[in-house]
Design a protein around this motif. Structure first.
Motif, PDB file in Angstrom:
ATOM      1  N   SER A  85      14.778  53.887  22.221  1.00 61.80           N
ATOM      2  CA  SER A  85      15.525  53.288  20.885  1.00 61.80           C
ATOM      3  C   SER A  85      16.117  52.112  20.945  1.00 61.80           C
ATOM      4  N   GLN A  86      14.651  51.112  19.718  1.00 64.66           N
ATOM      5  CA  GLN A  86      15.572  49.178  19.396  1.00 64.66           C
ATOM      6  C   GLN A  86      16.268  49.285  18.772  1.00 64.66           C
ATOM      7  N   CYS A 123      19.661  48.466  23.241  1.00 68.67           N
ATOM      8  CA  CYS A 123      18.296  48.968  23.759  1.00 68.67           C
ATOM      9  C   CYS A 123      19.181  50.549  24.414  1.00 68.67           C
ATOM     10  N   GLY A 164      10.169  51.227  24.644  1.00 64.90           N
ATOM     11  CA  GLY A 164      10.511  51.243  22.739  1.00 64.90           C
ATOM     12  C   GLY A 164       9.486  50.249  22.338  1.00 64.90           C
TER      13      GLY A 164
END
Lengths: 115, 116
Positions: A5-6, A23, A106
């Motif tokens: 996930s960013q 991140c 991501g």
């Protein structure tokens, strides 16, 4: 399943501002971590990577990232950005011992630096 | 060549047609990877080849997708009966050898596929 996930889709900064791109990853085992960068009109290229040892990793062009295992994070930082840092930045994770090509990326963060 | 070369750079096709995308890795690189980047999405791993070993196809989204690598060099990614959701940039990368901390990926510039 592994995921990355960013937190920011698009970040806009003025030159000389400090940068931190978040991140987080989800994977229970040992991982290798990467930041890739794609400058406008150029190929994707490696910015820095963490395999083992010192969790503070230094990369090209003054970038660094810190691996915090307890937080499953690998945030990218730069103390003072330049206009030439305008690019898209991708965080990625690979299973330890696996090929770096078998990466989970991501969605990327676009960085725009105003001159 | 000096870098990873992909062709065509742009491909527009009609829904239902088959397409072939080509990747020429750096000479001497034994590992080759295909990724896809859809609009607003990160890069999605599709498949990788390492030497003469069986390819890792775990990322292929459906049986309409296939890839081969002839002679350990050039690779072709084939998408059969294309759908609009196949529209994306397809990236190829190569490395000297898969695995290990010293592996370094070199990416091509991608093929922009548009399915109308």
């Amino acid at each position: 399943a592994q995921s990355v996930s960013q937190h920011n889709h698009h970040v806009i900064l003025s030159e000389a501002a400090s940068l931190e791109l978040g991140c987080n990853y989800s994977y229970g085992g040992t991982v290798n971590l990467f930041w890739y960068v794609q400058y406008p009109g150029q190929h994707l290229q490696l910015l820095l990577k963490y395999f083992s040892g010192d969790p503070l990793v230094k990369g090209i062009k003054g970038f660094e990232a810190e691996f915090i295992k307890s937080k499953f994070s690998f945030n990218l930082r730069k103390p003072s950005v330049q206009w030439s840092d305008t690019a898209e930045y991708f965080c990625a994770v690979a299973r330890y011992g696996g090929s770096q090509g078998n990466l989970i990326f991501g969605k990327g963060t676009k960085l725009s630096v105003k001159p | 060549g000096a870098g990873v070369s992909q062709s065509p750079s742009n491909k527009v096709t009609e829904k239902g047609k088959d397409v072939e995308l080509r990747c020429d890795p750096i000479s001497g690189h034994t590992a080759l990877y295909w990724y896809r980047q859809s609009l607003g999405q990160g890069l999605e791993f599709l498949i990788y080849f390492q030497g003469n070993s069986a390819p890792d196809k775990s990322g292929l989204p459906s049986d309409r997708f296939s890839a081969e690598r002839t002679g350990g060099s050039v690779s072709t990614l084939t998408i059969q009966r294309t759908q609009q959701e196949d529209s994306a940039v397809y990236l190829c990368a190569s490395s000297l050898r898969a695995g290990g901390p010293n592996e370094k990926l070199f990416f091509g510039s991608g093929t922009q596929l548009s399915v109308l």
